[in-house]
Design a protein around this motif. Structure first.
Motif, PDB file in Angstrom:
ATOM      1  N   ALA A  17       0.799  -1.214   0.000  1.00 35.77           N
ATOM      2  CA  ALA A  17       0.000   0.000   0.000  1.00 35.77           C
ATOM      3  C   ALA A  17       0.834   1.268   0.000  1.00 35.77           C
ATOM      4  CB  ALA A  17      -0.915  -0.001   1.209  1.00 35.77           C
ATOM      5  N   ASP A  45       3.354  10.131  10.388  1.00 32.90           N
ATOM      6  CA  ASP A  45       2.359  10.602   9.431  1.00 32.90           C
ATOM      7  C   ASP A  45       1.043   9.863   9.703  1.00 32.90           C
ATOM      8  OD1 ASP A  45       1.042  11.645   7.288  1.00 32.90           O
ATOM      9  OD2 ASP A  45       2.225  10.598   5.757  1.00 32.90           O
ATOM     10  N   ALA A  46       0.135  10.514  10.391  1.00 31.35           N
ATOM     11  CA  ALA A  46      -1.138   9.892  10.759  1.00 31.35           C
ATOM     12  C   ALA A  46      -2.246  10.922  10.589  1.00 31.35           C
ATOM     13  CB  ALA A  46      -1.072   9.384  12.198  1.00 31.35           C
ATOM     14  N   PRO A  47      -2.585  11.230   9.328  1.00 33.03           N
ATOM     15  CA  PRO A  47      -3.470  12.374   9.055  1.00 33.03           C
ATOM     16  C   PRO A  47      -4.864  12.227   9.670  1.00 33.03           C
ATOM     17  CG  PRO A  47      -3.074  11.062   7.059  1.00 33.03           C
ATOM     18  CD  PRO A  47      -2.113  10.587   8.091  1.00 33.03           C
ATOM     19  N   LYS A  48      -5.319  11.002   9.854  1.00 38.90           N
ATOM     20  CA  LYS A  48      -6.690  10.834  10.358  1.00 38.90           C
ATOM     21  C   LYS A  48      -6.756  10.619  11.861  1.00 38.90           C
ATOM     22  CE  LYS A  48      -8.318   9.075   5.937  1.00 38.90           C
ATOM     23  NZ  LYS A  48      -8.853   7.910   5.195  1.00 38.90           N
ATOM     24  N   ASP A 107      -4.220   6.934  18.580  1.00 44.64           N
ATOM     25  CA  ASP A 107      -5.616   6.649  18.936  1.00 44.64           C
ATOM     26  C   ASP A 107      -5.716   5.344  19.735  1.00 44.64           C
ATOM     27  OD1 ASP A 107      -6.551   8.965  17.805  1.00 44.64           O
ATOM     28  OD2 ASP A 107      -7.090   8.036  15.897  1.00 44.64           O
ATOM     29  N   MET A 109      -3.823   2.893  19.981  1.00 43.23           N
ATOM     30  CA  MET A 109      -3.186   1.703  19.413  1.00 43.23           C
ATOM     31  C   MET A 109      -1.673   1.899  19.391  1.00 43.23           C
ATOM     32  SD  MET A 109      -3.501   0.245  15.563  1.00 43.23           S
ATOM     33  CE  MET A 109      -2.341   1.487  14.979  1.00 43.23           C
ATOM     34  N   THR A 111       1.984   1.506  18.064  1.00 40.36           N
ATOM     35  CA  THR A 111       2.561   1.255  16.739  1.00 40.36           C
ATOM     36  C   THR A 111       4.032   1.647  16.740  1.00 40.36           C
ATOM     37  OG1 THR A 111       2.360   1.709  14.365  1.00 40.36           O
ATOM     38  CG2 THR A 111       1.868   3.526  15.849  1.00 40.36           C
ATOM     39  N   LEU A 114       7.727   3.538  11.621  1.00 45.94           N
ATOM     40  CA  LEU A 114       8.204   2.817  10.434  1.00 45.94           C
ATOM     41  C   LEU A 114       9.164   3.658   9.597  1.00 45.94           C
ATOM     42  CD1 LEU A 114       5.161   0.660   9.344  1.00 45.94           C
ATOM     43  CD2 LEU A 114       6.952   0.224  11.014  1.00 45.94           C
TER      44      LEU A 114
ATOM     45  N   ILE B  44      -5.984  -7.005  14.772  1.00 47.47           N
ATOM     46  CA  ILE B  44      -5.308  -5.870  15.404  1.00 47.47           C
ATOM     47  C   ILE B  44      -6.300  -5.143  16.288  1.00 47.47           C
ATOM     48  CG2 ILE B  44      -5.710  -4.366  13.392  1.00 47.47           C
ATOM     49  CD1 ILE B  44      -2.932  -3.056  14.084  1.00 47.47           C
ATOM     50  N   ASP B  45      -5.813  -4.762  17.467  1.00 45.93           N
ATOM     51  CA  ASP B  45      -6.642  -4.086  18.458  1.00 45.93           C
ATOM     52  C   ASP B  45      -6.558  -2.588  18.210  1.00 45.93           C
ATOM     53  OD1 ASP B  45      -8.083  -3.392  20.649  1.00 45.93           O
ATOM     54  OD2 ASP B  45      -6.614  -4.054  22.139  1.00 45.93           O
ATOM     55  N   LYS B  48     -10.391   2.664  18.276  1.00 44.48           N
ATOM     56  CA  LYS B  48     -10.851   3.983  17.818  1.00 44.48           C
ATOM     57  C   LYS B  48     -10.711   4.171  16.309  1.00 44.48           C
ATOM     58  CE  LYS B  48      -9.804   6.109  22.259  1.00 44.48           C
ATOM     59  NZ  LYS B  48      -8.992   7.098  22.983  1.00 44.48           N
ATOM     60  N   GLU B  51     -11.209   2.648   9.897  1.00 37.78           N
ATOM     61  CA  GLU B  51     -10.958   1.796   8.733  1.00 37.78           C
ATOM     62  C   GLU B  51      -9.612   1.098   8.913  1.00 37.78           C
ATOM     63  OE1 GLU B  51     -11.384   2.702   4.091  1.00 37.78           O
ATOM     64  OE2 GLU B  51      -9.520   3.476   4.949  1.00 37.78           O
ATOM     65  N   THR B  55      -2.243  -5.217   4.045  1.00 39.13           N
ATOM     66  CA  THR B  55      -1.529  -5.366   2.784  1.00 39.13           C
ATOM     67  C   THR B  55      -0.558  -6.525   2.932  1.00 39.13           C
ATOM     68  OG1 THR B  55      -0.078  -4.279   1.203  1.00 39.13           O
ATOM     69  CG2 THR B  55       0.129  -3.573   3.473  1.00 39.13           C
ATOM     70  N   ILE B 105      -2.872  -1.189   7.583  1.00 45.73           N
ATOM     71  CA  ILE B 105      -3.068   0.245   7.337  1.00 45.73           C
ATOM     72  C   ILE B 105      -4.258   0.666   8.184  1.00 45.73           C
ATOM     73  CG2 ILE B 105      -3.397   2.059   5.627  1.00 45.73           C
ATOM     74  CD1 ILE B 105      -2.709  -0.154   3.492  1.00 45.73           C
ATOM     75  N   VAL B 106      -3.992   1.410   9.227  1.00 45.46           N
ATOM     76  CA  VAL B 106      -5.032   1.834  10.155  1.00 45.46           C
ATOM     77  C   VAL B 106      -5.306   3.321   9.907  1.00 45.46           C
ATOM     78  CG1 VAL B 106      -5.652   2.113  12.583  1.00 45.46           C
ATOM     79  CG2 VAL B 106      -4.315   0.117  11.856  1.00 45.46           C
ATOM     80  N   ASP B 107      -6.492   3.613   9.432  1.00 41.91           N
ATOM     81  CA  ASP B 107      -6.850   5.013   9.116  1.00 41.91           C
ATOM     82  C   ASP B 107      -5.749   5.685   8.292  1.00 41.91           C
ATOM     83  OD1 ASP B 107      -9.319   4.806  10.308  1.00 41.91           O
ATOM     84  OD2 ASP B 107      -8.663   5.632  12.225  1.00 41.91           O
ATOM     85  N   SER B 108      -5.387   5.036   7.209  1.00 45.38           N
ATOM     86  CA  SER B 108      -4.399   5.544   6.242  1.00 45.38           C
ATOM     87  C   SER B 108      -2.960   5.507   6.727  1.00 45.38           C
ATOM     88  CB  SER B 108      -4.701   6.987   5.801  1.00 45.38           C
ATOM     89  OG  SER B 108      -5.987   7.057   5.258  1.00 45.38           O
ATOM     90  N   MET B 109      -2.744   5.040   7.963  1.00 43.06           N
ATOM     91  CA  MET B 109      -1.374   4.982   8.481  1.00 43.06           C
ATOM     92  C   MET B 109      -0.883   3.535   8.480  1.00 43.06           C
ATOM     93  SD  MET B 109      -0.090   5.837  12.319  1.00 43.06           S
ATOM     94  CE  MET B 109      -0.676   4.228  12.865  1.00 43.06           C
ATOM     95  N   ARG B 110       0.278   3.319   7.851  1.00 40.12           N
ATOM     96  CA  ARG B 110       0.823   1.971   7.824  1.00 40.12           C
ATOM     97  C   ARG B 110       1.367   1.611   9.194  1.00 40.12           C
ATOM     98  NH1 ARG B 110       5.807  -0.113   6.267  1.00 40.12           N
ATOM     99  NH2 ARG B 110       5.587  -2.329   5.831  1.00 40.12           N
ATOM    100  N   THR B 111       1.112   0.404   9.660  1.00 45.11           N
ATOM    101  CA  THR B 111       1.627  -0.034  10.958  1.00 45.11           C
ATOM    102  C   THR B 111       1.923  -1.521  10.913  1.00 45.11           C
ATOM    103  OG1 THR B 111       1.197  -0.129  13.354  1.00 45.11           O
ATOM    104  CG2 THR B 111      -0.680  -0.409  11.912  1.00 45.11           C
ATOM    105  N   LEU B 112       2.821  -1.937  11.785  1.00 44.08           N
ATOM    106  CA  LEU B 112       3.120  -3.368  11.874  1.00 44.08           C
ATOM    107  C   LEU B 112       2.136  -4.043  12.824  1.00 44.08           C
ATOM    108  CD1 LEU B 112       7.010  -3.582  12.003  1.00 44.08           C
ATOM    109  CD2 LEU B 112       5.475  -3.773  10.041  1.00 44.08           C
TER     110      LEU B 112
END
Lengths: 396, 396
Positions: A17, A45-48, A107, A109, A111, A114, B44-45, B48, B51, B55, B105-112
């Motif tokens: 992605a 970078d976490a715009p939302k 939020d 969670m 993380t 990266l 994934i927990d 809040k 979306e 990936t 990808i949590v709310d547009s942010m990539r995370t492991l």
């Protein structure tokens, strides 16, 4: 240059992605950034996101009350959102030289960062790491000095009936000489494994730097796996990619201590060692300090240098012959006067009281030891410090 | 057991904010979970989040149009939220045996996936990994077979004027015998380093398993760093914890090839090798295939076995004497008839056309080679496959 462009595209798309972002999006953030004034900035970078926090072992300590009593914690710091959706936090003060770890909480969670590919695992928790060099922490950094080699080595344990994995550091110059070297056996704590001292403990870098500075004798460092229920670190066994756990069977019940001479015999037959008591040291942290204490008194002719780092002293989980006649075995060990019996502990370590009791016992018997006390508690920062204090005293 | 409880607390609090959760919160999620029917669930927990997507290189491929042309991508899958805030996705079909990588990808942010401590770095991208064993992918898993040792070894390059790091695999039985072993030199691609083949390529596991099954000769595998601008992998140099980057100076301009004989000389003088042409193989992926091609024709008496995995053939970035007289040098190499000249490439690899052109040239000259073509493109999955195909053909 078409090839490089294609390779970049391929590598980027392999990441899935993030490809879209890389092709058409904004520039990747830089994090962490060590600023010229010594402060450190963290960005994500976490715009939302509506709330982003940072947790790290450099944040200020606060005491909180829990049902288990008062505990020192480091409350997370809050990041501020900029207009482009990148959140940022800069430490108010410069950070002291140290190897630090951190992660973000977006939020609620947790993380990782990266933007920072440097990640280390402590038992079952992964964190990002960064290093502020300087003072003692310069020993944890890589410098342009001769480097020793670090090997993952399998040996056979007849006693446990299986092959087992250890990490072995051989000093610079080992290959290509006929010289024999003394050996430090360096043991991990509960939940750790044969990777712990080389990864979290930075042992190879510390040895490289101390040796290059002439502050330590060139030595071999053997870091075995002290959990007899596992053959190797998580992911390195036939169990597959299992979760890493702190709770293991058979950690402090005598089995590891009983078969420790197998490890020494393997090392002496495989490496060019000084295969005598005056050429051997044993040290460990927490459970590994417990193992070092009990192994060194069980085999009093084996080790001339002993290091107990935040040691769990007498906290065995099951009875074993190894733990019988504690005082008598200790008396016999000290009759021969060890070249060094070194005890290090932090003032807020939960094992401080049992170490204090042990020291009182040694004092009452007139057993000589070297004592090092510092701030903080049962943490890797202290174990790296103890290693840098202990190693220069060996084999001199 | 008070000690263990205290150790658990200490370890948990060291992780910072997750402490509260661990003490009083809900149980940690299990992710990934390989279900009994062969499907895989990811969790994934993120209570809040609005979306959450996944990936991974196991998701279905879709072609998309970009300004650069049509590219195959794997669109992210959507996770579903349960009432307790844990998001979940289960693959609709069982996954074929393979080593896979993924991230969320949590709310547009990539995370492991922090429930999974198995993380690997490919150039500048970190991903979680998991393995579905079975068929060929069983070769990538750890089994209860004799294991070789994996070492990080520093050698001195007179040509480059610096110490440099390589990874060396010695086969089971190497320690404790006088036997001499043949050597495979295994080279990484652009953006890679001396860790790439052992970590992403699972080279040590593949060798262990093929040797244990009697399908490969016991051999030493040497994995040097092919970027002459760096002495070692990111984080292992005096540059500190710098970002890993794909774009490096001096990658395919002749310097690495020029000084490659230093590496062979070091290995022959340090390890018990079969120090003759029939005891040496060289292979590499992408840029490493390019290096293998040019090194083996530059020194036609050095290697009897050559492997080009998705090789970049003639994509040099600067002129060098190494690349002069391409056809003439190749002719002289083939005059002696290599024991094996092996070419592997995927049908959708962007380097397929240049490999096809190279094969037409070899055909026109009557130079014999072994050709292996499969699906997919320029990805690690293929390079692991090529290694499992290539290694059994060596030193027989």
């Amino acid at each position: 240059m078409r090839l490089l462009a294609a390779l970049v595209l391929t590598a980027t798309f392999a990441a899935g992605a993030s490809a879209q972002e890389a092709l058409w999006g904004k520039a990747p953030v830089i994090s962490p950034e060590i600023n010229s004034d010594g402060t450190v900035s963290f960005r994500i970078d976490a715009p939302k996101a509506t709330e982003v926090k940072l947790t790290g072992d450099f944040l200020p300590v606060k005491k909180i009350d829990t049902p288990q009593g008062s505990i020192a914690v480091r409350p997370p710091a809050e990041l501020q959102r900029s207009s482009d959706g990148v959140w940022e936090y800069t430490t108010p003060q410069p950070l002291s030289p140290e190897l630090y770890s951190y992660s973000f909480i977006v939020d609620s969670m947790r993380t990782l960062d990266l933007a920072n590919v440097y990640i280390s695992r402590d038992v079952s928790t992964v964190n990002n790491i960064f290093l502020i060099p300087g003072e003692r922490a310069s020993l944890y950094a890589v410098h342009d000095v001769p480097h020793g080699n670090v090997s993952k080595v399998w040996y056979h344990s007849d006693g446990l009936g299986t092959d087992r994995r250890m990490t072995v550091y051989t000093p610079p110059g080992y290959n290509g000489s006929d010289r024999r070297y003394p050996v430090l056996y360096l043991l991990h704590g509960m939940g750790g494994d044969e990777n712990a001292w080389s990864e979290l403990g930075r042992a190879a870098y510390i040895l490289d730097n101390l040796i290059a500075a002439g502050k330590a004798e060139p030595m071999i460092v053997v870091m075995p796996n002290g959990n007899v229920s596992q053959t190797a670190a998580p992911g390195e066994t036939a169990d597959g990619f299992v979760p890493a756990t702190l709770k293991r069977p058979k950690t402090m019940e005598g089995t590891f201590e009983t078969y420790f001479p197998e490890i020494v015999a393997y090392v002496d037959s495989t490496y060019r060692t000084v295969a005598e008591k005056h050429g051997r040291a044993i040290a460990g942290l927490s459970m590994g300090g417990f193992h070092s204490l009990h192994i060194s008194k069980q085999y009093p002719d084996m080790f001339d240098y002993i290091g107990l780092f935040s040691a769990a002293i007498d906290h065995y989980t099951e009875h074993s012959e190894i733990y019988d006649d504690f005082e008598g075995k200790l008396d016999r060990q000290f009759e021969a006067v060890p070249a060094l019996y070194w005890i290090g502990i932090g003032k807020t370590d939960f094992l401080y009281p049992s170490n204090e009791k042990f020291r009182r016992h040694l004092d009452s018997k007139g057993h000589k030891y070297t004592y090092y006390e510092n701030e903080d508690g049962h943490i890797w920062r202290n174990w790296r410090i103890y290693l840098t204090e202990f190693v220069p005293l060996l084999f001199r």
